[in-house]
Scaffold this active site. Structure first.
Site, PDB file in Angstrom:
ATOM      1  CG  ASN A   9      13.856  -4.263   3.934  1.00 20.38           C
ATOM      2  OD1 ASN A   9      14.917  -3.851   4.476  1.00 20.38           O
ATOM      3  ND2 ASN A   9      13.676  -4.917   2.877  1.00 20.38           N
ATOM      4  CD1 TRP A  10      13.551   1.592   8.076  1.00 22.93           C
ATOM      5  CD2 TRP A  10      15.384   2.200   9.050  1.00 22.93           C
ATOM      6  NE1 TRP A  10      13.136   2.053   9.089  1.00 22.93           N
ATOM      7  CE2 TRP A  10      14.435   2.593   9.596  1.00 22.93           C
ATOM      8  CE3 TRP A  10      16.810   2.570   9.319  1.00 22.93           C
ATOM      9  CZ2 TRP A  10      14.705   3.028  10.894  1.00 22.93           C
ATOM     10  CZ3 TRP A  10      16.864   3.270  10.602  1.00 22.93           C
ATOM     11  CH2 TRP A  10      15.888   3.449  11.132  1.00 22.93           C
ATOM     12  CE  LYS A  11      13.375  -2.831   0.048  1.00 19.23           C
ATOM     13  NZ  LYS A  11      12.870  -3.036  -1.095  1.00 19.23           N
ATOM     14  CG  HIS A  95      14.738  -8.731   0.671  1.00 17.91           C
ATOM     15  ND1 HIS A  95      14.709  -8.085  -0.590  1.00 17.91           N
ATOM     16  CD2 HIS A  95      13.589  -8.017   0.997  1.00 17.91           C
ATOM     17  CE1 HIS A  95      13.930  -7.154  -1.018  1.00 17.91           C
ATOM     18  NE2 HIS A  95      13.252  -7.081   0.185  1.00 17.91           N
ATOM     19  CD  GLU A  97      15.572  -5.055  -2.675  1.00 24.61           C
ATOM     20  OE1 GLU A  97      16.165  -4.815  -1.716  1.00 24.61           O
ATOM     21  OE2 GLU A  97      14.414  -4.536  -3.041  1.00 24.61           O
ATOM     22  CD  GLU A 167       9.240  -8.615   1.053  1.00 28.56           C
ATOM     23  OE1 GLU A 167       8.747  -7.515   1.311  1.00 28.56           O
ATOM     24  OE2 GLU A 167      10.254  -9.014   0.533  1.00 28.56           O
ATOM     25  N   GLY A 173       8.704  -2.293  -4.490  1.00 27.96           N
ATOM     26  CA  GLY A 173       9.349  -1.197  -4.906  1.00 27.96           C
ATOM     27  C   GLY A 173       8.633  -0.675  -6.397  1.00 27.96           C
ATOM     28  CB  SER A 205       3.885  -1.830  -3.652  1.00 22.92           C
ATOM     29  OG  SER A 205       5.072  -1.555  -4.379  1.00 22.92           O
ATOM     30  N   GLY A 226       9.077  -1.763   2.712  1.00 25.01           N
ATOM     31  CA  GLY A 226      10.099  -1.098   2.341  1.00 25.01           C
ATOM     32  C   GLY A 226      10.051   0.529   2.418  1.00 25.01           C
ATOM     33  N   GLY A 227       9.850   0.941   1.160  1.00 28.84           N
ATOM     34  CA  GLY A 227       9.680   2.455   1.005  1.00 28.84           C
ATOM     35  C   GLY A 227       8.799   3.172   1.902  1.00 28.84           C
TER      36      GLY A 227
END
Ligand code: PGA
Length: 254
Positions: A9-11, A95, A97, A167, A173, A205, A226-227
């Protein structure tokens, strides 16, 4: 048989040049890995280029959001048929966010999940509790409520090919990963309410250092990353960990 899935997930990160370099490295790094499926969920403007880059590779691609509407006067929105037009296989739905920063309610998430299915897209439904909810002991109630909201619009059978990503909001994150025990507890709970072949991903994470322990859990079928999906070497290591976990447990049946 549930083939593990690792989804990046590149966001809201990347640009055309960095995407290209990242994808080239990932494609080369995971070449020949058959026991795992790998996808990247990228920002809308890059879908066309990412599709062209990945078309002749084993990697698939997807989006991070979609409209609940099929078409019409919805300025700024992107509809499921458009994602299908760009060859998306997956789309993230709900998601945290989106839920927290953009006010997506359970009802909107349910409508988006249904909209994805109508176009043959595979929704990756994201669920998870906040730290306050966990500390109040309501984790199961929260994730079950989020799941039930989707059942109000879609049938249980619709989850057969779908993906659910647990999640915990407090782990996204933050560098604070849920422990394997916490993850397994929620996943086994979710499993009871879903068809056996629904893939259950863990997200929050996931790093190359903790991926193997998470993917070894009986009810974890991969991860939403993600990251760490933005760093080629880290993402490759995570995909390899999922492949190794799958090979170690060939008896896992859907
Ligand atoms: P993270 O993000 O891996 O950076 O915690 C996961 C996600 O939000 O999907």
């Amino acid at each position: 048989m549930r083939t593990p899935l690792v989804a990046g997930n590149w966001k809201m990160h990347g640009n055309r040049a960095s995407n290209r370099a990242l994808l080239d490295a990932v494609v080369a790094g995971i070449a020949g890995l058959k026991a795992v499926e790998c996808t990247v969920c990228v920002p809308f403007p890059y879908l066309g280029e990412v599709a062209a880059t990945l078309a002749s590779t084993p990697l698939t691609w997807g989006a991070q959001n979609l409209s609940e509407h099929k078409q019409g006067a919805y300025t700024g929105e992107v509809a499921a048929p458009m994602l299908a037009d760009f060859g998306c296989k997956f789309v993230l739905v709900g998601h945290s966010e989106r839920r927290q920063l953009y006010g997506e309610t359970d009802a909107v998430v349910a409508a988006k999940f249904a909209a994805a299915l109508t176009q043959g897209l595979t929704p990756i439904l994201c669920l998870g509790e906040t730290l306050a909810q966990r500390e109040a002991g309501s984790t199961e109630e929260v994730v079950f409520g989020q799941l039930e909201a989707v059942f109000s619009m879609s049938r249980k059978e619709d989850f057969k090919g779908a993906v659910v990503a647990y999640e915990p909001v407090w782990a996204i994150g933050t560098g604070r990963t849920a422990t394997p025990e916490q993850v397994q507890e929620v996943h086994s709970f979710l499993r009871t309410g879903l068809p056996q072949d629904t893939r259950l991903l863990y997200g929050g994470s996931v790093k190359k250092e903790n991926a193997a322990a998470l993917f070894a859990l009986p009810d974890v079928d991969g991860g939403l990353i993600g990251g760490a999906s933005l760093v080629a070497g880290d993402f490759i290591a995570i995909v390899k960990a999922a492949a190794e976990a799958a090979v170690a447990r060939p008896q896992r049946k859907g």
